[in-house]
Design a protein around this motif. Structure first.
Motif, short mmCIF file in Angstrom:
data_model
loop_
_atom_site.label_atom_id
_atom_site.label_comp_id
_atom_site.label_asym_id
_atom_site.label_seq_id
_atom_site.Cartn_x
_atom_site.Cartn_y
_atom_site.Cartn_z
N GLY A 11 0.83 -1.26 0.08
CA GLY A 11 -0.05 0.15 0.00
C GLY A 11 0.79 1.25 -0.01
O GLY A 11 0.41 2.37 -0.29
N HIS A 12 2.09 1.14 0.28
CA HIS A 12 2.73 2.50 0.09
C HIS A 12 3.43 2.37 -1.12
O HIS A 12 3.80 1.60 -1.71
CB HIS A 12 4.27 2.20 1.20
N ALA A 13 3.74 3.93 -1.50
CA ALA A 13 4.28 4.09 -2.97
C ALA A 13 5.57 3.50 -2.89
O ALA A 13 6.25 3.62 -2.04
CB ALA A 13 4.30 5.51 -3.11
N LEU A 14 5.93 2.79 -4.14
CA LEU A 14 7.21 2.21 -4.28
C LEU A 14 8.03 2.62 -5.46
O LEU A 14 7.33 3.01 -6.44
CB LEU A 14 6.92 0.73 -4.64
N VAL A 15 9.21 2.72 -5.47
CA VAL A 15 10.01 2.73 -6.76
C VAL A 15 10.75 1.21 -6.75
O VAL A 15 10.90 0.60 -5.71
CB VAL A 15 11.25 3.69 -6.66
N ALA A 16 11.24 0.81 -8.03
CA ALA A 16 11.61 -0.38 -7.97
C ALA A 16 12.67 -0.66 -9.37
O ALA A 16 12.84 0.31 -9.98
CB ALA A 16 10.71 -1.49 -8.19
N GLN A 17 13.66 -1.55 -9.00
CA GLN A 17 14.47 -2.03 -9.98
C GLN A 17 13.70 -2.48 -11.25
O GLN A 17 12.44 -2.84 -11.18
CB GLN A 17 15.67 -2.85 -9.56
N SER A 18 14.19 -2.22 -12.51
CA SER A 18 13.79 -2.68 -13.77
C SER A 18 13.58 -4.02 -13.80
O SER A 18 14.49 -4.89 -13.07
CB SER A 18 14.77 -2.15 -14.99
N THR A 19 12.71 -4.71 -14.40
CA THR A 19 12.48 -5.99 -14.41
C THR A 19 13.49 -7.05 -15.19
O THR A 19 13.45 -8.13 -15.04
CB THR A 19 11.06 -6.55 -14.98
N LEU A 20 14.34 -6.31 -15.67
CA LEU A 20 15.72 -6.57 -16.58
C LEU A 20 16.68 -7.17 -15.47
O LEU A 20 17.44 -7.72 -15.90
CB LEU A 20 16.06 -5.87 -17.62
N LEU A 21 16.56 -6.52 -14.32
CA LEU A 21 17.78 -6.80 -13.37
C LEU A 21 17.42 -7.84 -12.57
O LEU A 21 16.40 -8.46 -12.13
CB LEU A 21 17.69 -5.41 -12.27
N PRO A 22 18.64 -8.56 -11.97
CA PRO A 22 18.48 -9.98 -11.27
C PRO A 22 17.73 -9.68 -9.83
O PRO A 22 16.89 -10.74 -9.49
CB PRO A 22 20.06 -10.26 -11.03
N THR A 23 17.92 -8.74 -9.19
CA THR A 23 17.30 -8.71 -7.71
C THR A 23 15.57 -8.37 -8.05
O THR A 23 14.87 -9.19 -7.51
CB THR A 23 17.65 -7.42 -7.09
N ARG A 24 15.22 -7.63 -9.04
CA ARG A 24 13.78 -7.53 -9.47
C ARG A 24 13.15 -9.00 -9.77
O ARG A 24 12.07 -9.44 -9.38
CB ARG A 24 13.38 -6.41 -10.38
#
Length: 315
Positions: free
Chosen positions: A192-205
């Protein structure tokens, strides 16, 4: 020295592959485009295989061209190693080191490495290539880099792990973020909190998507990027959170600019950070200094970040 040891056709093929056209390679090298084109065509005739697909908007290496590019890079690296070895034989400190690393290290360990080399070993020349772990492992195996520092490196037969440590997954926020009221959290609490995230191409994501697809389905990031530096800039403004490993914000965590809240969710496998070299090749003194610094300083920064108390000021 490198120019005299590496055959010109290999240099030209590598330059065209890097810059995308003969004209762009000509500008980068300061060599006439006709000379570059002539050498590449001669190499294609000798090997009876096209090295590039020629398109109106540029040139792309064929499979044969990629093989020549790998050879060129390996030859370049060997020339640099020879130069380094000769300097060490003469009793001089210096030479070149090629390091493969991740973008998340760019404003942390890599900046500190640069500052340290400049102040204590100014004759060592460092080349840093930012790439994914799989590509870093491949280039180490091909001999085009000497040292790799990356997450979850695929294990290859000839790797020697200089150092490795397990990292924690968690939620990174600014000190004033509502989630900073507790020392740990969970995906349910972050929900429910606003998120930023790594690209779906990156291993962690990719790992998080595989294990917890529901979370990102319910919490579409307001911004996704393959630039960790851009994401950390958004985090420092205080309105968003990010799920990732602690290493991605190590300098900011050590200074207290950002906070790391470990995730209590079960089923999270700890990512591994490693410094790796090729066991088949002797490591130069310069490369050894670089790898030893990366290990020592990363260990130090991890201890500092993990010991940092969570500040609840103004919460």
């Amino acid at each position: 020295m490198k120019f005299h040891l590496v055959p010109r056709p290999l240099l030209y093929v590598e330059a065209v592959a890097e810059h995308g056209s003969v004209q762009a390679a000509s500008r980068a090298l300061g060599i006439a485009a006709s000379a570059i084109d002539r050498h590449i065509k001669a190499l294609e005739e000798v090997n009876r295989a096209p090295l590039f697909e020629r398109h109106p908007r540029g040139m792309r290496p064929t499979a044969a061209g990629e093989a020549v590019v790998v050879l060129a890079r390996r030859w370049n690296t060997d020339a640099e190693r020879l130069e380094t070895d000769l300097q060490e034989i003469r009793g001089q400190e210096g030479g070149s080191v090629r390091l493969a690393a991740m973008d998340s290290l760019a404003n942390g360990m890599l900046e500190e490495l640069h500052d340290w080399l400049l102040s204590t070993h100014p004759n060592i020349r460092l080349t840093v290539e930012i790439m994914a772990p799989s590509e870093a492992a491949r280039q180490l195996d091909e001999g085009t880099v000497e040292v790799v520092m990356a997450f979850n490196l695929p294990r290859l037969r000839h790797q020697h792990v200089v150092w490795s440590d397990k990292l924690r997954f968690g939620c990174i926020v600014a000190p004033g973020h509502p989630l900073a009221r507790t020392s740990t959290t969970s995906l349910a609490q972050v929900n429910g909190h606003a998120l930023v995230a790594q690209s779906t191409l990156l291993p962690t994501r990719q790992y998080l998507d595989d294990r917890f697809a529901w979370f990102f389905d319910e919490n579409a990031p307001v911004m996704a990027s393959n630039s960790i530096q851009l994401l950390k800039g958004a985090l420092r403004k205080g309105a968003v959170a990010m799920i990732t490993s602690e290493l991605d914000a190590l300098p900011e965590l050590s200074r207290g600019d950002l906070l790391f809240l470990p995730l209590s969710d079960k089923g999270l496998a700890a990512p591994t950070i490693s410094v790796v070299i090729d066991a088949r090749r002797s490591l130069s003194r310069a490369a050894r200094r670089v790898s030893e610094f990366l290990v020592a300083r990363t260990q130090q920064r991890l201890v500092e970040a993990r010991a940092k108390p969570i500040s609840r000021t103004d919460i």
